[in-house]
Design a protein around this motif. Structure first.
Motif, PDB file in Angstrom:
ATOM      1  N   THR A  45       0.812  -1.214   0.000  1.00 30.07           N
ATOM      2  CA  THR A  45       0.000   0.000   0.000  1.00 30.07           C
ATOM      3  C   THR A  45       0.849   1.269   0.000  1.00 30.07           C
ATOM      4  O   THR A  45       1.968   1.284   0.514  1.00 30.07           O
ATOM      5  N   THR A  46       0.311   2.343  -0.602  1.00 27.59           N
ATOM      6  CA  THR A  46       0.983   3.633  -0.593  1.00 27.59           C
ATOM      7  C   THR A  46       0.446   4.549   0.497  1.00 27.59           C
ATOM      8  O   THR A  46       0.939   5.656   0.680  1.00 27.59           O
ATOM      9  N   GLY A  47      -0.549   4.094   1.226  1.00 31.02           N
ATOM     10  CA  GLY A  47      -1.095   4.893   2.317  1.00 31.02           C
ATOM     11  C   GLY A  47      -2.252   4.169   2.979  1.00 31.02           C
ATOM     12  O   GLY A  47      -2.916   3.342   2.355  1.00 31.02           O
ATOM     13  N   VAL A  48      -2.471   4.442   4.249  1.00 27.00           N
ATOM     14  CA  VAL A  48      -3.577   3.842   5.005  1.00 27.00           C
ATOM     15  C   VAL A  48      -4.386   4.964   5.622  1.00 27.00           C
ATOM     16  O   VAL A  48      -3.839   5.818   6.335  1.00 27.00           O
ATOM     17  N   THR A  49      -5.674   4.994   5.357  1.00 24.37           N
ATOM     18  CA  THR A  49      -6.572   6.009   5.909  1.00 24.37           C
ATOM     19  C   THR A  49      -7.540   5.342   6.876  1.00 24.37           C
ATOM     20  O   THR A  49      -8.193   4.356   6.521  1.00 24.37           O
ATOM     21  N   ILE A  50      -7.624   5.859   8.083  1.00 27.29           N
ATOM     22  CA  ILE A  50      -8.529   5.327   9.095  1.00 27.29           C
ATOM     23  C   ILE A  50      -9.408   6.468   9.592  1.00 27.29           C
ATOM     24  O   ILE A  50      -8.908   7.539   9.947  1.00 27.29           O
ATOM     25  N   GLY A  51     -10.696   6.240   9.629  1.00 24.97           N
ATOM     26  CA  GLY A  51     -11.617   7.258  10.109  1.00 24.97           C
ATOM     27  C   GLY A  51     -11.951   8.265   9.029  1.00 24.97           C
ATOM     28  O   GLY A  51     -11.549   8.153   7.876  1.00 24.97           O
ATOM     29  N   ARG A  52     -12.736   9.269   9.395  1.00 26.00           N
ATOM     30  CA  ARG A  52     -13.139  10.315   8.462  1.00 26.00           C
ATOM     31  C   ARG A  52     -13.179  11.657   9.200  1.00 26.00           C
ATOM     32  O   ARG A  52     -13.146  11.702  10.436  1.00 26.00           O
ATOM     33  N   THR A  53     -13.237  12.721   8.435  1.00 24.94           N
ATOM     34  CA  THR A  53     -13.229  14.066   9.009  1.00 24.94           C
ATOM     35  C   THR A  53     -14.395  14.257   9.981  1.00 24.94           C
ATOM     36  O   THR A  53     -15.541  13.923   9.669  1.00 24.94           O
ATOM     37  N   GLY A  54     -14.100  14.797  11.156  1.00 29.46           N
ATOM     38  CA  GLY A  54     -15.123  15.046  12.165  1.00 29.46           C
ATOM     39  C   GLY A  54     -15.438  13.860  13.037  1.00 29.46           C
ATOM     40  O   GLY A  54     -16.248  13.961  13.956  1.00 29.46           O
ATOM     41  N   LEU A  55     -14.810  12.711  12.769  1.00 29.36           N
ATOM     42  CA  LEU A  55     -15.081  11.495  13.536  1.00 29.36           C
ATOM     43  C   LEU A  55     -13.937  11.226  14.502  1.00 29.36           C
ATOM     44  O   LEU A  55     -12.766  11.394  14.159  1.00 29.36           O
ATOM     45  N   THR A  56     -14.257  10.843  15.722  1.00 33.14           N
ATOM     46  CA  THR A  56     -13.241  10.477  16.696  1.00 33.14           C
ATOM     47  C   THR A  56     -12.892   9.012  16.545  1.00 33.14           C
ATOM     48  O   THR A  56     -13.761   8.144  16.603  1.00 33.14           O
ATOM     49  N   THR A  57     -11.630   8.722  16.311  1.00 29.82           N
ATOM     50  CA  THR A  57     -11.148   7.344  16.205  1.00 29.82           C
ATOM     51  C   THR A  57     -10.497   6.966  17.518  1.00 29.82           C
ATOM     52  O   THR A  57      -9.560   7.635  17.974  1.00 29.82           O
ATOM     53  N   THR A  58     -10.981   5.923  18.152  1.00 28.87           N
ATOM     54  CA  THR A  58     -10.521   5.529  19.481  1.00 28.87           C
ATOM     55  C   THR A  58      -9.607   4.322  19.398  1.00 28.87           C
ATOM     56  O   THR A  58      -9.947   3.322  18.753  1.00 28.87           O
ATOM     57  N   ASN A  59      -8.447   4.409  20.044  1.00 29.95           N
ATOM     58  CA  ASN A  59      -7.540   3.275  20.161  1.00 29.95           C
ATOM     59  C   ASN A  59      -7.495   2.865  21.631  1.00 29.95           C
ATOM     60  O   ASN A  59      -7.024   3.618  22.480  1.00 29.95           O
ATOM     61  N   SER A  60      -8.016   1.687  21.931  1.00 33.29           N
ATOM     62  CA  SER A  60      -8.168   1.283  23.333  1.00 33.29           C
ATOM     63  C   SER A  60      -6.864   0.779  23.946  1.00 33.29           C
ATOM     64  O   SER A  60      -6.629   0.957  25.135  1.00 33.29           O
ATOM     65  N   GLY A  61      -6.030   0.116  23.174  1.00 31.89           N
ATOM     66  CA  GLY A  61      -4.792  -0.437  23.705  1.00 31.89           C
ATOM     67  C   GLY A  61      -3.612   0.493  23.501  1.00 31.89           C
ATOM     68  O   GLY A  61      -3.760   1.635  23.074  1.00 31.89           O
ATOM     69  N   ALA A  62      -2.437  -0.013  23.811  1.00 34.57           N
ATOM     70  CA  ALA A  62      -1.217   0.765  23.593  1.00 34.57           C
ATOM     71  C   ALA A  62      -0.986   0.926  22.096  1.00 34.57           C
ATOM     72  O   ALA A  62      -1.302   0.050  21.302  1.00 34.57           O
ATOM     73  N   LEU A  63      -0.440   2.069  21.721  1.00 28.83           N
ATOM     74  CA  LEU A  63      -0.215   2.374  20.312  1.00 28.83           C
ATOM     75  C   LEU A  63       1.267   2.640  20.094  1.00 28.83           C
ATOM     76  O   LEU A  63       1.841   3.545  20.674  1.00 28.83           O
ATOM     77  N   THR A  64       1.874   1.819  19.247  1.00 27.39           N
ATOM     78  CA  THR A  64       3.286   1.982  18.918  1.00 27.39           C
ATOM     79  C   THR A  64       3.405   2.513  17.504  1.00 27.39           C
ATOM     80  O   THR A  64       2.853   1.926  16.564  1.00 27.39           O
ATOM     81  N   ILE A  65       4.121   3.622  17.347  1.00 26.31           N
ATOM     82  CA  ILE A  65       4.304   4.224  16.030  1.00 26.31           C
ATOM     83  C   ILE A  65       5.785   4.151  15.686  1.00 26.31           C
ATOM     84  O   ILE A  65       6.621   4.733  16.370  1.00 26.31           O
ATOM     85  N   ALA A  66       6.089   3.388  14.639  1.00 23.78           N
ATOM     86  CA  ALA A  66       7.489   3.147  14.302  1.00 23.78           C
ATOM     87  C   ALA A  66       8.111   4.289  13.528  1.00 23.78           C
ATOM     88  O   ALA A  66       9.334   4.432  13.525  1.00 23.78           O
ATOM     89  N   GLN A  67       7.294   5.090  12.838  1.00 25.57           N
ATOM     90  CA  GLN A  67       7.844   6.183  12.052  1.00 25.57           C
ATOM     91  C   GLN A  67       7.149   7.496  12.430  1.00 25.57           C
ATOM     92  O   GLN A  67       6.597   7.625  13.508  1.00 25.57           O
ATOM     93  N   LEU A  68       7.156   8.460  11.525  1.00 23.20           N
ATOM     94  CA  LEU A  68       6.673   9.803  11.811  1.00 23.20           C
ATOM     95  C   LEU A  68       5.166   9.832  12.056  1.00 23.20           C
ATOM     96  O   LEU A  68       4.407   9.154  11.371  1.00 23.20           O
ATOM     97  N   ILE A  69       4.747  10.626  13.027  1.00 27.61           N
ATOM     98  CA  ILE A  69       3.328  10.857  13.269  1.00 27.61           C
ATOM     99  C   ILE A  69       3.047  12.343  13.035  1.00 27.61           C
ATOM    100  O   ILE A  69       3.781  13.208  13.509  1.00 27.61           O
TER     101      ILE A  69
END
Length: 345
Positions: free
Chosen positions: A230-254
């Motif tokens: 993939t060239t990109g991953v999109t999760i959620g939409r504008t105006g929507l709150t996306t909830t992550n319940s567990g720990a979140l590890t980000i390996a690259q830039l946020i």
């Protein structure tokens, strides 16, 4: 011999050689064997999650004069192709024909029983289908070998096109869901969408979608999204709150265009690496606010360095438990209208 379908009187002549074939078998049923069928009225139905790995096939066999063949057991061979016509394969094998996907030869103890010319078989109950790609058009061919020692008439033509079966098998093999492959230039492959149905009625809610792995006595599996091509991953939409319940590890830039808020837990940045932590760097001209609440701002480090032309302002109190307060280079240390108290031994 003549074969015709159970639900139609249309027939075609088999004769002694394939050249005598006249018309396509009109009434062949090719359905997933979920229940044993004796007569079928095809209607649109939802696909059940539980599917079988065999196809139920029914036909009627007549002789060259149009009369019923004698009751008994007959040698019959079935083949499945991904083309309406091709050549190269021989009796009992797909070798030599790249379009031949599967062959099942029913002889000996696997002969097909005919009664009043009718027969019903479960294709792949003798030879498994294997790794056939069902997401494409399919054709079925037959070869009749008589009722004694096999004497083959040759594969029938034209082949019988299968329609609903590949889609039903595709639904039953959701271990690998993909759109069609393409080889032609400037031709895109198809999209794949997963969505619950629309709920158009008054006060009706649409269904949820859940993706999870099963339980395991060892280690449960992981869920991977966009890890290969993939060239990109999109999760959620504008105006929507996306909830992550567990720990979140980000390996690259946020990157947070509208801000990032962390509540209810400690937020750690660069907790266990040797990389620098940059906040508001580059061409940004926005103000960086750290603290601002009622709790004190604690900088737990052996050195606190304000470099370049930076400055610290608006601090109502400064406490240093140990270490040095060092100003290097040109500059002033001032308090404005307040007093400066330096205490030492």
């Amino acid at each position: 011999m003549v074969k015709n379908g159970k639900s139609s009187q249309s027939s075609y002549l088999l004769g002694d050689k394939p050249a005598y074939l006249k018309r396509l078998l009109a009434g062949i049923f090719a359905l997933l064997l979920i229940v044993l069928i004796t007569s079928v009225v095809l209607k649109p139905q939802n696909v059940d999650a539980a599917t079988s790995s065999t196809l139920n096939f029914q036909a009627r066999l007549l002789n060259s004069s149009g009369s019923l063949v004698a009751d008994g057991t007959y040698n019959i061979e079935f083949k499945i192709f991904d083309a309406s016509s091709s050549s190269g394969s021989s009796q009992g094998s797909c070798a030599g024909d790249a379009n031949c996907l599967w062959v099942e030869t029913r002889t000996g103890g696997n002969k097909v029983t005919l009664t009043n010319g009718y027969f019903s078989v479960n294709l792949a109950s003798v030879t498994a289908f294997g790794s056939i790609n069902w997401d494409q058009e399919m054709w079925l061919s037959m070869n009749i070998g008589g009722s004694g020692a096999p004497t083959w008439d040759g594969e029938m033509t034209p082949r019988i096109k299968l329609t609903a079966v590949p889609y039903a098998f595709k639904a039953g093999t959701a271990l690998g869901v993909a759109s069609n492959n393409t080889n032609a230039a400037s031709t895109n492959s198809g999209n794949v969408s997963i969505a619950s149905g629309n709920a158009a009625g008054s006060t009706s809610n649409s269904g949820n979608i859940s993706i999870d792995v099963g339980t395991a006595t060892g280690t449960a599996g992981t869920i991977s999204v966009g890890t290969a091509n993939t060239t990109g991953v999109t999760i959620g939409r504008t105006g929507l709150t996306t909830t992550n319940s567990g720990a979140l590890t980000i390996a690259q830039l946020i990157t947070g265009q509208l801000g990032i808020t962390v509540t209810g837990a400690t937020a750690s940045i660069n907790a266990s690496s040797n990389f620098a932590t940059n906040i508001n760097t580059g061409s940004s001209t926005g103000t960086v606010t750290i603290g601002g609440g009622s709790a004190p701002l604690v900088i737990d480090s052996t050195n606190f360095d304000v470099s370049s032309a930076g400055a610290i302002s608006g601090v109502t109190g400064y406490s240093q438990a140990s270490g040095n307060f060092l100003q290097s280079g040109a500059g002033t240390f001032g308090t404005g209208t307040g007093a400066v108290s330096l205490n030492g031994d």
